[in-house]
Structure formats: C-alpha cells, structure tokens
Design an enzyme around this catalytic site. Structure first.
Site, PDB file in Angstrom:
ATOM      1  CG  ASP A   1      -3.569  -0.310  10.578  1.00 28.17           C
ATOM      2  OD1 ASP A   1      -2.522  -0.725  11.108  1.00 28.17           O
ATOM      3  OD2 ASP A   1      -3.597   0.610   9.747  1.00 28.17           O
TER       4      ASP A   1
ATOM      5  CB  CYS B   1      -0.927  -0.007   1.215  1.00 28.29           C
ATOM      6  SG  CYS B   1      -2.289   1.179   1.069  1.00 28.29           S
TER       7      CYS B   1
END
Length: 213
Positions: free
Chosen positions: A130, A11
């Site tokens: 996360d 990412c």
C-alpha cells in the site's frame, strides 16, 4: 495455457447490500475494518451482518491495526472471518496466533525491504503493498511507484489509489495475485458507490482478458 485470474478484494464495506453487489459482480473477497479511527470502521454486529450477506466462496477479511489480542479474539467470536489483514506494527508470531490465515500489509515507505519482510512474515498468505502516507493506515487514495516491487517468494496484493480508471494498467504492469480497493469505489469518504464497485471489477476482468496466454 490459461492466464492467471487477478483476484479482487473490495475493502471497507459497512452495508450488507454493498457486500451482495460486490459478490454478484465477481469479487473474491470483501473486507470490513475494525480500526476505530477509520471512516470505514464498523462495530462487530454490523460487520457480522456484512459477512452474513456473502455467498459461499467469497472470503470475509477483517482489517486490524494494532488491536489487542483479547479484543481481536472477542471480535472473532462474533464475526466469522476467513482471513485477517494486519495493517499496523504487528509481529509475525502475533499475526499467526489466532489460527486463521492472514496477510501482512506493508506501507511502501522509502527503504522498505520487501524481500526481508517476506522472509520475516513467511507464514503470511501474501504481502499487501500500500502507499505510505504518514499517520494513515490504508484507504489513502494514493498510489506508489509500482516499479519498486521486486520479485517476491509469496503472492502480492496491490493496493493504494486504485480505481476503475487505473487498475487495468496496474494489472498489466505489476501482474499482482490480487488487487485491493477501498477509497477508489466510494462516492464520499467511507461511503461506497455500488456502480463504482461493479465498474472496478469489470476493469480488472477486461484487463485479464487482454493478457496473452
């Protein structure tokens, strides 16, 4: 029986060349960030160039944080995204309103009820878990206690502080459907390191190979 292969998403890419490196090394997905406060933010034109560098069957993911619907649709008109990643306070109906598959990111703060969230966001393709850092929306470089992850009725994407050095342990302990890395493959904040991208993916594949059939 064949062991399920762990998918890998790289990412926060801003350079087409880094997208090509990730794809050639075996990444399943590449993410571009449309959150302006992020050091990994890309303008739509630059994001379109990153996505255009991807070969077939590598998923292009767009990361959004509380982006207004009209602005998000304008981005979609310019960038060919296969998957949306919502990292803010977006509600389920909003996430599902663009006609594109999506994943819902969840900061692992105290009291986060992942089972309830998986039911609320049942239309999501996965929950992305996360680390919780106040004021941050991903890319923190922090891990969280993986033992807090319960069995869920949808795929789990593990994120937060992953590197080539610890992702093997993460795959071994969590057995996530996918892993997601950003800061862990950078040479400096927001600047990707092609060598680290390659080594991260190799570490995941080595661990997959060790798993019993």
């Amino acid at each position: 029986m064949t062991v399920e292969r762990t998918r890998v998403k790289i990412c926060g890419l801003r350079e087409p060349e880094h997208a090509r490196v990730a794809a050639e090394a075996g990444a399943d997905a590449v993410g571009v960030v449309f959150h302006k406060p992020s050091p990994r933010y890309v303008e739509p034109a630059a994001a379109a160039a990153v996505v255009a560098a991807l070969p077939p069957y590598v998923t292009a993911v767009g990361l959004f944080v509380n982006e207004p619907a009209d602005s998000l649709r304008a981005i979609l008109a310019r960038v060919r995204l296969n998957l949306l990643q919502f990292q803010g306070d977006e509600e389920p109906d909003f996430c599902a309103s663009f006609g594109i598959p999506f994943v819902r990111a969840v900061p692992m703060e105290e009291g986060a009820d992942l089972v309830e969230l998986s039911l609320r966001f049942s239309r999501a393709r996965a929950l992305l878990l996360d680390a919780h850092v106040p004021g941050e929306r991903g890319g923190t470089g922090r891990t969280f206690d993986w033992s807090r992850i319960p069995k869920l009725p949808m795929p789990v994407i593990l994120s937060g502080g992953l590197t080539a050095e610890n992702v093997g342990q993460a795959v071994r302990e969590v057995r996530p459907w996918a892993v997601d890395v950003s800061s862990g493959v950078e040479r400096s904040r927001g600047v990707k390191d092609p060598g680290k991208i390659v080594e991260f993916i190799r570490s995941v594949r080595r661990e997959d190979a060790r798993q019993p059939a």
